[in-house]
Each structure stands twice: as structure tokens, then as C-alpha cells.
Design an enzyme around this catalytic site. Structure first.
Site, mmCIF file in Angstrom:
data_model
loop_
_atom_site.group_PDB
_atom_site.id
_atom_site.type_symbol
_atom_site.label_atom_id
_atom_site.label_comp_id
_atom_site.label_asym_id
_atom_site.label_seq_id
_atom_site.Cartn_x
_atom_site.Cartn_y
_atom_site.Cartn_z
ATOM 1 C CB CYS A 79 2.558 1.596 7.397
ATOM 2 S SG CYS A 79 2.392 1.008 5.703
ATOM 3 C CB ILE A 80 6.747 -2.346 6.255
ATOM 4 C CG1 ILE A 80 8.145 -2.612 5.721
ATOM 5 C CG2 ILE A 80 5.710 -3.061 5.416
ATOM 6 C CD1 ILE A 80 8.622 -4.026 5.916
#
Lengths: 130, 115, 100
Positions: A79-80
Site C-alpha cells: 500500500c503506497i
């Protein structure tokens, strides 16, 4: 039957990344196409830190995930937002934040939570490891 | 379309778990995926009114509760009797479930994620 | 003062004059219709501590300013491209998370 794995537990405080790895190995051994993708969220994103150096007489979890991904073409997503907050930056993200360093390990990709939703809607089951 | 339940059980201020669980709920909703919330254990503290966290505590997640309707997140469940605060001192938008309904809740969804 | 994408680094730096300046750099001339949305966005952030993506923004506009304005076409006409992102830049708010 295709699975998505969602891993949220820290690689240091929990065994989530270890258990998920064993599950993925077992599933892929029996059904080579059974894992559509692995999405790391919360502290689990720390697995993608290229700078981590585990003691030599312990399992190198990062390498294990990388070789699994290589062998089976299993995409590994971090997840960025969760990753960037924790200092896991790809080269392009590190430019964006005007940082000199980047730390994202090979075989991992930074993606938004939208990617998890796509995976959710294209596989039969999502299994969370926490 | 898959229906998702986000189950918050961590303390809102002792880790990022509640925040990141709520973030996921908001993204699901933004992508028009039906999502409900339920709270248990330490996460129930999220409901207590008059929270004033400092930056060191983290963001004021209680404030987000009123915003959930903007995301069409309308069902926030707790088990009846578990919130040991008098009503009026807690957020009023929750739906209380009795023990049997609470137990059944988790099988109503294709996906349950816990934070 | 701004990050590489054009969002304000320090949210406390925001002033209405700065909004005008940011808007003109984005080639938008702020009218009352724009200000209505900017104030609504700032109120939204104040109330809930998040920057809204398109859907919650549309819903908030519809609730506060009426169904006629609570449509993405209307917001697109004011803030072309991505209304939540553009309006957040001008309103001095953080980038909306996972904005589509």
C-alpha cells in the site's frame, strides 16, 4: 479457486508475513495459479524495505518473498500510503518527496488501496494475515 | 459486488490500526463497494465524545464518525452492553446488536477485515 | 511552500489571498461559485479531518448547497480535470487519499 492474500501484521511484531508465506508456498505448490496477488498493508509493508538485514542465522523473509514472487510470478503490492509513511520509497516516490534515498525492494510494487479492491473483486477469497 | 465488514478492535490512539482500517473503509466506499463497520474491545473508545487528541496522539478519528455518511457508510455496529459509557457521552450513530445478532453479523459478509 | 504536486506543505500558511494566487497559477479565476466550494471543502476538513475524494465531495455539496450543485458535472465546470484535487490545492488541504 483464486486467493488474494492481505497481510497487515508487522514482520517484526507478528508472524503474519511468515504464516502467509507458508500458506502461499503450500497453495502454489498444489495449485500453481492459486494466488492472484499479495497485498501488504499497515506495518506489513515493512517487509519491502531493501535495507533490512536480518541476522545470518535467521530466516531472510524478504528474500523468501522475492523468490516466491520470481518463481510463481506472484505480484507483491505494498500500500503506497502505508509504505511511504514508513520510509519505504521507490525511486520515483523518493524523487517526488525530494528525498535522496530509496528503499523499496525488488519485486515489490507500490499501489493504492484501489488495487486491493480490484484483487478483491477478481478472486474468490481474500485471506487476511494479521 | 462484494460486501465488506471492517472490524475495528484496536485502541484508536495506541497504534495506527484504527486509522488504517478506517482509511480502507473510506477507499472501499469511494470505489462504490458496500462497506459496514463494527467496533469491539479497545476500539470502542473511538465512540467517546469530547476527544481532544494532541498531534502526538494522532489524528482525531472521532471526528471522522460524523463524516461517514458522506461516504455512504451508514451501518456502524457494536454489541449491546459493551460500551460502558452513559448514552449522551458517546457518538450516537451506532446500531446496537444483541449477542445473537452480533455473532451472526460476521457471516453476513463476503469479506471481514480486522484492524 | 508547495510540494511537487502543488499542495500546500504547511496547512496553516493558507490565506484567501494565497488561494487567489494558487488558483491563477492553475489558470482558474475564482468566482463566488468557486469560493462556495472552497469554504465547503475547508469546513469538511475541519469537521472530519480528511480531504474528500469525488463521491463524498459531491454528497457534501449536495447536502449543503442543494442537489443542483451536488453533481460532478457542476464541480468539473468549476475545477476542470479532477475537482477534489484541484479544489484541495486551492483550499490549502492535503491531497485527497486514493483519489480516482
Amino acid at each position: 479457486m483464486q486467493y488474494t492474500l492481505l497481510i497487515t501484521g508487522s514482520p517484526y511484531q507478528t508472524k503474519a508475513c511468515h504464516t502467509a508465506l507458508r500458506f502461499a508456498k503450500a497453495a502454489l505448490k498444489k495449485y500453481p495459479e492459486s494466488i492472484r496477488g499479495v497485498f501488504f498493508y499497515e506495518d506489513a509493508v515493512l517487509i519491502g524495505n531493501n535495507l533490512s538485514q536480518p541476522p545470518r542465522d535467521e530466516i531472510n523473509l524478504l528474500k523468501e518473498w522475492q523468490s516466491l514472487s520470481e518463481q510463481h510470478n506472484t505480484p507483491l503490492y505494498l500500500c503506497i500510503a502505508a509504505a511511504v509513511r514508513r520510509g519505504i520509497l521507490s525511486e520515483s516516490e523518493s524523487k517526488r518527496y525530494e528525498s535522496k534515498q530509496h528503499s523499496l525492494a525488488d519485486h515489490f510494487q507500490l499501489e493504492g488501496l484501489g488495487t486491493l479492491i480490484d484483487l478483491m473483486n477478481s478472486t474468490n477469497k481474500v485471506i487476511q494475515f494479521r | 459486488m462484494t460486501h465488506t465488514l471492517i472490524h475495528l478492535s484496536s485502541s484508536p490512539y495506541s497504534s495506527l490500526s484504527c486509522k488504517e482500517g478506517l482509511d480502507l473503509a473510506l477507499v472501499l466506499a469511494t470505489f462504490e463497494q458496500p462497506v459496514d463497520l463494527c467496533l469491539s474491545g479497545a476500539a470502542l473508545a473511538l465512540l467517546v465524545s469530547n476527544q481532544a487528541p494532541l498531534p502526538e496522539h494522532g489524528k482525531n478519528l472521532h471526528k471522522l464518525l460524523d463524516g461517514l455518511e458522506m461516504y455512504d457508510i451508514e451501518n456502524i455496529y457494536i454489541e449491546a452492553g459493551k460500551l460502558e459509557i452513559e448514552s449522551g457521552k458517546a457518538w450516537s450513530g451506532v446500531t446496537e446488536l444483541d449477542k445473537a445478532q452480533w455473532a451472526k453479523l460476521f457471516s453476513n459478509y463476503q469479506q471481514v477485515f480486522r484492524f | 511552500m508547495l510540494d511537487e504536486e502543488g499542495y500546500l506543505l504547511n496547512l496553516d500558511d493558507w490565506t484567501p489571498e494565497l488561494a487567489n494566487q494558487l488558483a491563477s497559477e492553475l489558470e482558474i479565476e475564482l468566482t463566488d461559485a468557486h469560493w462556495e466550494i472552497i469554504h465547503l471543502l475547508r469546513d469538511f476538513y475541519q469537521a472530519f479531518e480528511v480531504s474528500p475524494a469525488m463521491r463524498p465531495l459531491v454528497k457534501a455539496v449536495s447536502k449543503k448547497l442543494g442537489a443542483e450543485k451536488g453533481r460532478s458535472i457542476y464541480l468539473m465546470s468549476l475545477f476542470p480535470g479532477s475537482p477534489p484535487k484541484l479544489a484541495a490545492k486551492i483550499a490549502g488541504l492535503p491531497k485527497p487519499a486514493n483519489c480516482i
